[in-house]
Design an enzyme around this catalytic site. Structure first.
Site, PDB file in Angstrom:
ATOM      1  N   ASN A 242     -21.733 -30.245 -15.502  1.00  0.00           N
ATOM      2  CA  ASN A 242     -21.077 -30.595 -14.224  1.00  0.00           C
ATOM      3  C   ASN A 242     -20.062 -31.032 -14.287  1.00  0.00           C
ATOM      4  O   ASN A 242     -18.889 -30.620 -13.370  1.00  0.00           O
ATOM      5  CB  ASN A 242     -22.102 -31.638 -13.334  1.00  0.00           C
ATOM      6  CG  ASN A 242     -23.491 -31.026 -12.881  1.00  0.00           C
ATOM      7  OD1 ASN A 242     -23.777 -29.811 -13.178  1.00  0.00           O
ATOM      8  ND2 ASN A 242     -24.297 -31.941 -12.566  1.00  0.00           N
TER       9      ASN A 242
ATOM     10  N   THR B  18      12.359 -14.741  23.012  1.00  0.00           N
ATOM     11  CA  THR B  18      11.343 -15.666  23.722  1.00  0.00           C
ATOM     12  C   THR B  18      10.264 -14.771  24.600  1.00  0.00           C
ATOM     13  O   THR B  18      10.886 -13.885  25.468  1.00  0.00           O
ATOM     14  CB  THR B  18      11.402 -17.054  24.387  1.00  0.00           C
ATOM     15  OG1 THR B  18      12.251 -16.594  25.496  1.00  0.00           O
ATOM     16  CG2 THR B  18      12.334 -17.821  23.463  1.00  0.00           C
ATOM     17  N   HIS B  19       8.994 -14.865  24.436  1.00  0.00           N
ATOM     18  CA  HIS B  19       7.998 -14.015  25.151  1.00  0.00           C
ATOM     19  C   HIS B  19       8.536 -12.428  25.010  1.00  0.00           C
ATOM     20  O   HIS B  19       8.386 -11.666  25.973  1.00  0.00           O
ATOM     21  CB  HIS B  19       7.815 -14.285  26.591  1.00  0.00           C
ATOM     22  CG  HIS B  19       7.580 -15.805  26.603  1.00  0.00           C
ATOM     23  ND1 HIS B  19       6.409 -16.429  26.580  1.00  0.00           N
ATOM     24  CD2 HIS B  19       8.452 -16.831  27.008  1.00  0.00           C
ATOM     25  CE1 HIS B  19       6.451 -17.708  26.656  1.00  0.00           C
ATOM     26  NE2 HIS B  19       7.994 -17.989  26.995  1.00  0.00           N
TER      27      HIS B  19
ATOM     28  N   SER C  53       6.178   9.575   5.231  1.00  0.00           N
ATOM     29  CA  SER C  53       5.125  10.211   5.571  1.00  0.00           C
ATOM     30  C   SER C  53       4.500  11.462   4.919  1.00  0.00           C
ATOM     31  O   SER C  53       5.162  12.361   4.604  1.00  0.00           O
ATOM     32  CB  SER C  53       5.126  10.555   7.322  1.00  0.00           C
ATOM     33  OG  SER C  53       4.044  11.395   7.510  1.00  0.00           O
TER      34      SER C  53
ATOM     35  N   ASN D 175       8.873   4.308   6.562  1.00  0.00           N
ATOM     36  CA  ASN D 175       7.971   3.205   6.838  1.00  0.00           C
ATOM     37  C   ASN D 175       8.179   2.027   6.069  1.00  0.00           C
ATOM     38  O   ASN D 175       7.960   2.213   4.726  1.00  0.00           O
ATOM     39  CB  ASN D 175       6.592   3.720   6.582  1.00  0.00           C
ATOM     40  CG  ASN D 175       6.026   5.070   7.599  1.00  0.00           C
ATOM     41  OD1 ASN D 175       6.504   5.221   8.605  1.00  0.00           O
ATOM     42  ND2 ASN D 175       5.414   5.851   7.142  1.00  0.00           N
TER      43      ASN D 175
END
Length: 476
Positions: A91, A136-137, A258, A266
């Site tokens: 242990n 922002t947002h 690709s 990519n």
């Protein structure tokens, strides 16, 4: 042994180091006769030198440690091989080995993270004048610089590294000596084995020593927070490398093509960074979930099952750091596209409202409405500069304010307060981050050196122990 791989070899290296330190201490305390300990130390030394080859074809039906102990009993006799567990248990051994195994991946993670941080700081300084919109947002908000953005990421990561360093509090506490769960009646010196194994102190409480796995869980939690920061960085960079944004351009070696579409470039490395953050969150939930209902003592649920995803998860976030570093270091900002979007997104509109407050005597809410209406008018007069439209709009309302020097670049330079992108503000931020980086690097190096020195000290101690034993044999 079936499935004898690098993971098993690593565990055996740590187990045998613990055994060597434990045997030396038992002899120094007068608990074991020197000749029996020396015989066993020599056998362990031979096994290490053979890279544990004699164990490879054996079956570990009762676990790795007992496989290894059985071998020593068979080859050295019970009077030598059977003394390993004197004043010890599997242990406290398992708890000690886990902490020792955690050292290398924790150091690797810090090393890769600090390398990424160094690149972020260099690029932040290099691109301190590259004007871009901050969002922002999902909408263009205000003008900043690409360097300011990178410094923002670096600021967050600096806290993440502080978290990783703080999470390792307790990595210097050795569980060895706690025994099965209640310590031992043998007069052992836990501080001696602790120092030989690179720990600072021995166990304070035997139950805690074998029951707790909070150290790896805290490291996982800090690593998961860091992984989320990296995934957010990757999300921004992925968007900014699209043709629609064209803010950043990557070299050929950092993009993939690709199989069907020849025009594709990519940025797949960033998708790995995004996706692997889930592995860290999953590992943390797995560990906490396995531990939460287990008794506070040694248990398989906590010591084994909860720890299963630990090392793979730390490897994942280390690789995330490396991939992020490659992309940040290789990305070239497209100044023209960034500035053009900062202008077309009316990112300087807040500065116009501030000018009305400062020079026109307006309150900010009224100024906000006036500039908002001039933005709508500018949109209707497509092609006309916002500065011209806004100046005309306020002049019609008999407001004597000049909107000169409020292009996005000029506005970004003026934003010196509140941690903005202005030159002195950004310099203060980068100076602070460089200082923090140096402190964090020194902490990592200090731990690394201490562990390396402890390993060398243990080897020297074993050599001297065995050399002394041989000298005594020749004398007799």
């Amino acid at each position: 042994m079936q499935g004898f791989d690098e993971d098993v070899e690593e565990q055996l290296r740590h187990i045998t180091r613990v055994d060597q330190a434990h045997l030396v201490m038992l002899c120094e305390c007068g608990i074991l006769p020197r000749e029996r300990a020396a015989r066993l130390l020599a056998a362990i030394d031979r096994l290490q030198g053979e890279n544990f080859a004699p164990l490879r074809q054996r079956s570990a039906t009762r676990g790795l440690f007992l496989l290894y102990e059985d071998y020593l009993i068979e080859t050295e006799g019970a009077e030598a091989g059977g003394i390993l567990q004197t004043a010890r248990s599997r242990n406290d051994l398992n708890a000690t080995v886990l902490k020792m195994r955690l050292r290398a991946p924790w150091l690797r993670l810090l090393r890769e993270g600090l390398r990424l941080q160094a690149v972020l700081l260099r690029r932040a300084n290099r691109h301190a004048d590259v004007v871009m919109p901050i969002y922002t947002h999902g909408q263009a908000a205000m003008p900043v610089t690409y360097g300011h953005y990178l410094a923002g990421i670096a600021t967050a990561l600096s806290r993440d590294f502080e978290g990783l360093l703080a999470a390792a509090w307790g990595i210097g506490e050795s569980p060895l000596g706690a025994g099965a769960v209640a310590g031992t009646s043998f007069p052992i010196r836990t501080v001696r084995t602790a120092r030989l194994l690179g720990f600072d102190v021995g166990p304070l409480n035997s139950v805690d020593a074998v029951a707790s796995r909070d150290l790896p869980v805290r490291v996982l939690a800090a690593a998961a927070i860091y992984a989320v920061s990296l995934s957010r960085l990757a999300t921004d960079l992925l968007q900014w490398t699209t043709a629609e944004f064209d803010f950043l351009r990557l070299p050929d070696e950092l993009v993939g093509s690709s199989s069907a579409m020849p025009q594709k470039r990519n940025p797949f490395l960033l998708e790995h960074v995004q996706g692997r953050a889930a592995a860290l969150m999953g590992a943390l939930v797995h560990a906490l979930g396995a531990m939460h209902a287990s008794s506070f003592t040694n248990s398989i649920a906590t010591g084994t099952e909860a720890m299963r995803p630990l090392f793979r998860a730390l490897q994942d976030v280390t690789e995330m750091s490396l991939l992020a570093r490659l992309v940040v270091g290789g990305a070239t900002p497209n100044r023209e596209a960034m500035f053009r979007r900062a202008r077309s997104g009316f990112t300087n509109a807040t500065a116009f409202a501030d000018r009305l407050v400062r020079e026109g005597g307006s309150d900010f809410r009224t100024a906000h409405h006036i500039i908002g209406e001039s933005v709508l008018e500018a949109l209707e007069r497509s092609g006309e500069k916002f500065e011209t439209v806004a100046s005309s709009y306020v002049a019609e309302r008999s407001i004597a304010v000049a909107f000169h020097d409020l292009d996005p670049a000029s506005v970004a330079r003026l934003l010196e307060f509140g941690g903005g992108p202005g030159a002195s503000s950004l310099r203060a931020c980068l100076d602070h981050l460089h200082h923090q980086w140096a402190l964090q690097f020194r902490q990592k190096i200090s731990r690394e050196r201490a562990w390396s020195e402890a390993e060398r000290e243990l080897k020297r101690t074993i050599r001297e122990f065995l050399a002394g034993d041989m000298a005594a044999i020749k004398t007799n």
